[in-house]
Design a protein around this motif. Structure first.
Motif, PDB file in Angstrom:
ATOM      1  N   ARG A 237       0.842  -1.207   0.000  1.00  0.00           N
ATOM      2  CA  ARG A 237       0.000   0.000   0.000  1.00  0.00           C
ATOM      3  C   ARG A 237       0.879   1.260   0.000  1.00  0.00           C
ATOM      4  N   ARG A 238       1.964   1.229   0.765  1.00  0.00           N
ATOM      5  CA  ARG A 238       2.865   2.376   0.820  1.00  0.00           C
ATOM      6  C   ARG A 238       3.506   2.617  -0.557  1.00  0.00           C
ATOM      7  N   VAL A 239       3.943   1.536  -1.227  1.00  0.00           N
ATOM      8  CA  VAL A 239       4.553   1.673  -2.558  1.00  0.00           C
ATOM      9  C   VAL A 239       3.529   2.179  -3.573  1.00  0.00           C
ATOM     10  N   LEU A 240       2.328   1.611  -3.542  1.00  0.00           N
ATOM     11  CA  LEU A 240       1.296   1.988  -4.508  1.00  0.00           C
ATOM     12  C   LEU A 240       0.842   3.439  -4.320  1.00  0.00           C
ATOM     13  N   LYS A 241       0.761   3.880  -3.086  1.00  0.00           N
ATOM     14  CA  LYS A 241       0.372   5.278  -2.829  1.00  0.00           C
ATOM     15  C   LYS A 241       1.417   6.234  -3.396  1.00  0.00           C
TER      16      LYS A 241
ATOM     17  N   LYS B 140      -6.701  -2.931  -4.348  1.00  0.00           N
ATOM     18  CA  LYS B 140      -8.152  -2.837  -4.206  1.00  0.00           C
ATOM     19  C   LYS B 140      -8.525  -1.783  -3.173  1.00  0.00           C
ATOM     20  N   SER B 141      -7.783  -1.728  -2.065  1.00  0.00           N
ATOM     21  CA  SER B 141      -8.083  -0.751  -1.013  1.00  0.00           C
ATOM     22  C   SER B 141      -7.872   0.681  -1.493  1.00  0.00           C
ATOM     23  N   LEU B 142      -7.053   0.849  -2.548  1.00  0.00           N
ATOM     24  CA  LEU B 142      -6.783   2.180  -3.111  1.00  0.00           C
ATOM     25  C   LEU B 142      -7.560   2.428  -4.403  1.00  0.00           C
ATOM     26  N   ASN B 143      -8.498   1.516  -4.711  1.00  0.00           N
ATOM     27  CA  ASN B 143      -9.337   1.637  -5.918  1.00  0.00           C
ATOM     28  C   ASN B 143      -8.521   1.658  -7.216  1.00  0.00           C
TER      29      ASN B 143
ATOM     30  N   ALA C 119      -7.170 -13.891  -5.042  1.00  0.00           N
ATOM     31  CA  ALA C 119      -7.127 -12.618  -5.754  1.00  0.00           C
ATOM     32  C   ALA C 119      -8.369 -12.345  -6.592  1.00  0.00           C
ATOM     33  N   GLN C 120      -9.078 -13.394  -7.004  1.00  0.00           N
ATOM     34  CA  GLN C 120     -10.181 -13.193  -7.936  1.00  0.00           C
ATOM     35  C   GLN C 120     -11.234 -12.223  -7.432  1.00  0.00           C
ATOM     36  N   ARG C 121     -11.475 -12.218  -6.121  1.00  0.00           N
ATOM     37  CA  ARG C 121     -12.524 -11.334  -5.589  1.00  0.00           C
ATOM     38  C   ARG C 121     -12.120  -9.868  -5.647  1.00  0.00           C
ATOM     39  N   PHE C 122     -10.802  -9.605  -5.761  1.00  0.00           N
ATOM     40  CA  PHE C 122     -10.318  -8.225  -5.809  1.00  0.00           C
ATOM     41  C   PHE C 122     -10.013  -7.770  -7.229  1.00  0.00           C
TER      42      PHE C 122
END
Length: 353
Positions: free
Chosen positions: A85-89, A112-115, A134-137
């Motif tokens: 999450r830190r890298v993606l942000k 997914k948490s970051l849309n 992963a499929q659900r995300f």
């Protein structure tokens, strides 16, 4: 202004090389390409070798059995989610593309948490545990096998085949034989046991060499598995692994003995090479290679020999049958309505705003 794409996948070369094939096709003037993987996995070296920025995160192993390490790995995966999450942000990618392997789960959850849209590709006929989670995300799911569609939500899943490295299709048979010192009068048999080789396959092939004089042989035996006593045999060329010359060697190949990894067998299918598949046993894997091999055998692209039944005699018998059925296999491969998986994936990625 460039858009950013983050690739993820690791744990084995099979979860990395398809990503590398897609990376090769992306327009670098339009895309800033980044990679998230584990801190010490095989993916780190492979990706850094092609000069793509690499971000290592904490990762745990996804096990299907009870083990005390599972408790520790829950915390490793949780930390991996925070790392990802830190890298993606920071990177703010337009899309994340995942090829599977346990390291991808925290990346996909974080995306997914970051849309952030998530594309995943499943190579094997039955999905691995990472892609089951992963499929659900995922925003879109792509598969190599038609049969795999049954395991994923139909509204976001499409079968496109396997992303084949373009360079694998550009080899020269003449150059391959020249590099190998082969005469061209006998068929070329290539044996590939995967990146680490395959001990039983290696031993059985070498035991059978006196009875394989009708072939000239390329043996990719894996790191540390070269037999020094056989160096100098002009009809038997052994390598730990091959990089740049592989496309030429495969172009010169008439038959191949291989494991049942999806990426490899789809490459041989694209090259129309009749194959004898000796998949990993269920004790060595979750059985995905067996399923892949059975599917290819049923469709007429290959023959299958289970490792438990592998002997010098059974190897020679199956090779003789492969030789007999060569033209039928090639005809079946030629009738295949081949999809350009790489082209489809690049087009889908380019649609992302």
């Amino acid at each position: 202004m460039k858009k950013t794409i983050v690739f993820t996948g690791g744990g084995s070369a099979g979860h990395v090389t398809p990503n590398m094939a897609i990376i090769d096709e992306l327009d670098r003037s339009a895309w800033d390409i980044q990679y998230i993987g584990s801190k010490k996995g095989i993916e780190k070296e492979l990706i850094e070798n092609i000069q793509i920025p690499y971000h290592g995160i904490s990762s745990g192993k996804l096990r299907r059995y009870i083990d005390l390490e599972n408790v520790k790995d829950i915390f490793r995966v949780m930390k991996g989610c925070l790392d990802a999450r830190r890298v993606l942000k920071k990177l703010k990618p337009s899309v994340v593309f995942s090829k599977g392997g346990f390291v991808t789960v925290p990346v996909i959850i974080a995306a997914k948490s970051l849309n952030i849209p998530v594309f995943i590709h499943e190579s094997d006929m039955t999905p691995g545990l990472a892609n089951k989670i992963a499929q659900r995300f995922a925003t879109k799911i792509f598969t190599s096998f038609e049969e795999t569609l049954a395991y994923f939500p139909k509204e976001k899943t499409v079968s496109i085949g396997s992303p084949i490295r373009r360079e694998m299709l550009k080899g020269s048979p003449g150059k391959g034989r020249e590099l190998l010192g082969f005469d061209g009068r006998r068929p070329v048999l290539t044996i590939m046991g995967g990146s680490l080789g395959a001990r039983k396959i290696n031993e059985t092939v070498r035991a059978a060499l006196p009875k394989l004089k009708d072939y000239q042989i390329i043996h990719l035996c894996g790191k540390g598995n070269v037999d020094e006593s056989l160096i100098g045999n002009k009809d038997y060329r052994q390598f730990e692994y091959v990089h740049g010359e592989l496309s030429h060697y495969l172009a010169a190949t008439d038959y191949v003995i291989t494991r049942g990894g999806s990426n490899s067998i789809f490459e041989f299918l694209a090259l129309k090479i009749p194959m004898l598949i000796i998949p990993l046993t269920r004790s060595q894997s979750r059985g995905d290679q067996i399923m892949n091999a059975k599917s290819f055998e049923k469709k007429g692209y290959a023959m299958m020999l289970e490792e438990e039944n592998l002997t010098e005699e059974s190897l020679l018998t199956h090779l003789a049958d492969l030789k007999t059925n060569k033209m039928d296999m090639k005809d079946t491969m030629n009738r295949l309505n081949k999809k350009d998986a790489i082209g489809i994936l690049v087009e889908e990625i380019n649609k992302i705003g």
